[in-house]
Each structure stands twice: as structure tokens, then as C-alpha cells.
Design a protein around this motif. Structure first.
Motif, mmCIF file in Angstrom:
data_model
loop_
_atom_site.group_PDB
_atom_site.id
_atom_site.type_symbol
_atom_site.label_atom_id
_atom_site.label_comp_id
_atom_site.label_asym_id
_atom_site.label_seq_id
_atom_site.Cartn_x
_atom_site.Cartn_y
_atom_site.Cartn_z
ATOM 1 N N VAL A 69 0.679 -1.298 -0.096
ATOM 2 C CA VAL A 69 -0.333 0.154 0.540
ATOM 3 C C VAL A 69 1.337 1.222 0.342
ATOM 4 O O VAL A 69 1.825 1.559 1.044
ATOM 5 N N GLU A 70 0.900 2.060 -0.450
ATOM 6 C CA GLU A 70 1.504 3.372 -0.850
ATOM 7 C C GLU A 70 0.884 4.379 -1.491
ATOM 8 O O GLU A 70 0.192 4.321 -2.142
ATOM 9 N N GLY A 71 1.196 5.158 -0.304
ATOM 10 C CA GLY A 71 0.378 6.500 -0.843
ATOM 11 C C GLY A 71 1.164 7.754 -1.238
ATOM 12 O O GLY A 71 2.254 7.496 -1.766
ATOM 13 N N ALA A 72 0.622 9.078 -1.456
ATOM 14 C CA ALA A 72 1.505 9.802 -2.627
ATOM 15 C C ALA A 72 2.672 11.107 -1.240
ATOM 16 O O ALA A 72 2.866 11.471 -1.857
ATOM 17 N N GLY A 73 2.736 10.055 -0.269
ATOM 18 C CA GLY A 73 2.715 11.480 1.387
ATOM 19 C C GLY A 73 2.644 10.888 1.956
ATOM 20 O O GLY A 73 1.376 10.743 2.117
ATOM 21 N N ALA A 74 3.039 10.712 3.222
ATOM 22 C CA ALA A 74 2.075 10.754 4.260
ATOM 23 C C ALA A 74 1.989 11.872 5.022
ATOM 24 O O ALA A 74 0.949 11.676 5.274
ATOM 25 N N ASP A 75 1.616 12.893 4.638
ATOM 26 C CA ASP A 75 1.007 14.341 4.831
ATOM 27 C C ASP A 75 -0.191 14.610 3.357
ATOM 28 O O ASP A 75 -1.330 15.058 4.102
#
Length: 396
Positions: A151-157
């Protein structure tokens, strides 16, 4: 070339069926060993899998155990690492990518759980679920046999998955779901990876002494998991580091009481741990129950900051084991450092250590007598990937 999901499922069922030999349903449980890497015999895949289930396991549990053995074969014999930045990991079937976006039509799915549910019940290939920027208010659960999920987000923020359950929230049949069930994001499958995403439990910081207010942001209950550049946000019991070998790198973990807890074997490297305690709090509550269990938490090159007065750890388990090495500690650390959970007998069995830590909270002079300042030789097993057998399954 894409492989139809029905073919994946059929192939998996055949593979599992071949592994379940007559008379093999009830496998003997494996034995743990103390954490001395050069003296410790290697655990067989069968022993590791059998440990999860008793000898009188149901047929469904036995099949799942055999599948776990097969997955370990893929990982150990064919070099299928958790993730690999330099070269692709070898898999039997090709990897694929799914895109999640809150906006209908902008991705393959509008929720993370929908993307997970689209996978075969027995997943044998690496699947990357790319979650675009946004706040996803949902509760996510990855089932035990859906292995090899990233699972990969666009950035933790930028990418946040959040929910607000606590231990006293009514679950099925109207009963409280408990700490285990309160997790916003629950992982039960092997070879899981998360990158650049925030896991959040929105429950507020409980008042001192409040009962049933544990609210887990993420629970990881499987072996060979890695978290890179992730945030874990909550109050009490934020990160349930439940079972298995885990690696956390460059993560941010926030909470107040026992906000890193469980009985995993985990290495935290370069992580920022931040307390939001109003009064007293505790960073860890490690639950090692036996001298034979090879579990514990090691924090290497981390930072500990925040508010309140913080214990480094509480002895949830009789043989609780936690080490801090090369870690900066702010002045929020209680000089005694550790708490025996109200049971003085645990002072004889826990293993709590520091090694070359810095900062105003790292002064060892005031620590309890049953903790220790480690020598170079004592610290060595805790400060590298060897601690979690990382060189066997983790490709950097």
C-alpha cells in the motif's frame, strides 16, 4: 500479460491442495529460542507456521497453515523479498498495480478496502495498491491469505486513512470490539509493505484512568512486514505491533500510553516517536511472555520527543524486551525509565537496555537497577537487520 483473477485463485487452490498431505493436518508446534543469533538454530517453515495453530486445528486452519508454508517457500527459496529498490523481486506470477482515488473515475477504486477485496482470496503475486492524495475515512482489513500486498500513498502528509473506533466501541452482536478490533488498518497477511501513508485513529486522548479507550491506528499480525516513511497517529495504543518480524524505517509514531505495544520482533530505524501525554505516559508495552520467545523491540537512531512524563516502557509481558540504541531522548523521559507493571517479580525477567543514547532524557544514572546499559557486545544483536533476520527476507 494480465492473468485472470479466477485463474490465480484456481492455481492457488491447487497449490494448497497439493501441500495438504494425508495425516498432515495436525502438525507439531515449533519451539522458540532465546535471542542469540549465532547460537540459535534456524526455525523450519513448518515449525513457524504450525506455531500459529494448535495440534487439533480445524481443516480450514490447517489449509491456511500449509499455504503459509508455501508462501515461505516462495520467499525463502525463490528470493521473494518484501521489497526491493534495486532489482525486481522474483515471483511466480507478475505484479500489478491498482489505483485508489476518492474521486469516482479517477482511479480503479474509491476506497482502499474495495481494492483489497478485489484481490484473489489466496494472493500469490505482488500487488501494489497506489493510494492517491486525500483523506480516506474507512476501516481496512487485509485477510490472512492475501499476501504480497503493498500500500503506497502519495506522501504521509498527503494520504491519510482514518477511523475512530476504541476498545469499548460496540462491534458484532453489540459487544465491545476490544483493542484488537479497534484498529483503523488491520494487516493479517505476510509480506506486507506500506510506504508514504498515514494510519490514524481519530479517538481523542483519554482522561487518566479511563477504561476502554484504547484506539489502534494500525495492527500488524503477520510475518515479514515493512513500513517506510509512514505516520501512525493515535492516543492510547496507537501501533499494535502484534506478531511477526517487522521493519520500520523513517516513520513517525505518536501517542500517549503504551502507544507501541505487542509481541512482535521489530526493528525501528530512524523513526521519530512523539508523546502527546497530558500527564504520565509510556512509549512501549512489549508482551514477551517466555524466555523461549524470540520477540522484542529495538529502536536504533531514533528520536523521542513530546509532552508529559514518559516511561520508555512498561512490562506488559513477564519477559518484556526493549532496547534503545543511538537514540536521542528529550527531557520528557522519567529518570527511572521503566515500570514493572505493578509486579516486582518481572524485574528479574525483563530485558531493558540502552546503548549510546543522547539527550537530556538519556541519562542512565537515574534508571531502575533492573535495566542495563549495554556493552558493545551486548548491543550487537539488537542494532542491525540481523535482529529481525532481515537479511533473509528484506531487500533494500
Amino acid at each position: 500479460m494480465a492473468v485472470p483473477s479466477r485463474l490465480l485463485l484456481c492455481s492457488a487452490v491447487v497449490a494448497v491442495a497439493l501441500l495438504v498431505a494425508p495425516g498432515e493436518v495436525a502438525a507439531a508446534a515449533g519451539h522458540g529460542h532465546t535471542h542469540t543469533r549465532r547460537l540459535r538454530p534456524k526455525k523450519s517453515a513448518a515449525a513457524a507456521a504450525a506455531k500459529l495453530y494448535p495440534a487439533n486445528a480445524t481443516r480450514a486452519e490447517a489449509i491456511e497453515r500449509q499455504f503459509t508454508r508455501w508462501v515461505r517457500f516462495v520467499g525463502g527459496r525463490l528470493g521473494h523479498g518484501t521489497y526491493n529498490y534495486n532489482r525486481p523481486a522474483l515471483t511466480l506470477l507478475p505484479a500489478r498495480t491498482l489505483v485508489v482515488d476518492r474521486r469516482p473515475g479517477a482511479g480503479d477504486f474509491t476506497s482502499i478496502q474495495a481494492a483489497v477485496d478485489s484481490l484473489p482470496l489466496i494472493n500469490l503475486a505482488r500487488v501494489v495498491i497506489r493510494v492517491n492524495a486525500g483523506t480516506y475515512t474507512e476501516k481496512v482489513n487485509i485477510s490472512p491469505m492475501r499476501a504480497f500486498v503493498t500500500v503506497e500513498g502519495a506522501g504521509a502528509d498527503k494520504t491519510v486513512v482514518q477511523w475512530g473506533d476504541t476498545a469499548d466501541t460496540a462491534g458484532s452482536w453489540g459487544r465491545p470490539m476490544g483493542t484488537f478490533g479497534s484498529a483503523t488498518f488491520a494487516v493479517n497477511s505476510m509480506f506486507f509493505v506500506a510506504k508514504n501513508i498515514t494510519f490514524k485513529n481519530t479517538a481523542p486522548v483519554p482522561r487518566p484512568g479511563a477504561l476502554g479507550k484504547q484506539g489502534v491506528a494500525l495492527r500488524i499480525s503477520a510475518d515479514n512486514a515493512a513500513f517506510v516513511g509512514c505516520n501512525f497517529l493515535g492516543a492510547q495504543d496507537t501501533l499494535y505491533d502484534h506478531l511477526g518480524r517487522h521493519y520500520y524505517r523513517d516513520c513517525y509514531i505518536e501517542g500517549s500510553v503504551d502507544f507501541i505495544f505487542g509481541n512482535a520482533l521489530s526493528l525501528y530505524e530512524g523513526c521519530h516517536v512523539h508523546a502527546i501525554a497530558r500527564n504520565y505516559g509510556a512509549l512501549t508495552a512489549q508482551n514477551r511472555q517466555s524466555l523461549l520467545e524470540d520477540t522484542g523491540f529495538s529502536f536504533v537512531k531514533c528520536r523521542v520527543t513530546g509532552s508529559g512524563a514518559l516511561y520508555l516502557g512498561r512490562a506488559w509481558g513477564t519477559f518484556s524486551r526493549v532496547v534503545f540504541a543511538y537514540t536521542y531522548m528529550d527531557n520528557i523521559i522519567i529518570p527511572r525509565g521503566w515500570y514493572n507493571w505493578g509486579d516486582p517479580t518481572r524485574e528479574m525477567t525483563v530485558f531493558y537496555g540502552q546503548y549510546k543514547c543522547t539527550g537530556p532524557g538519556a541519562n542512565y544514572a537515574g534508571r531502575v537497577q533492573w535495566s542495563r546499559e549495554l556493552t558493545d557486545e551486548e548491543a550487537k544483536p539488537f542494532i542491525s537487520l540481523d535482529f529481525i533476520d532481515g537479511f533473509q527476507w528484506l531487500r533494500l
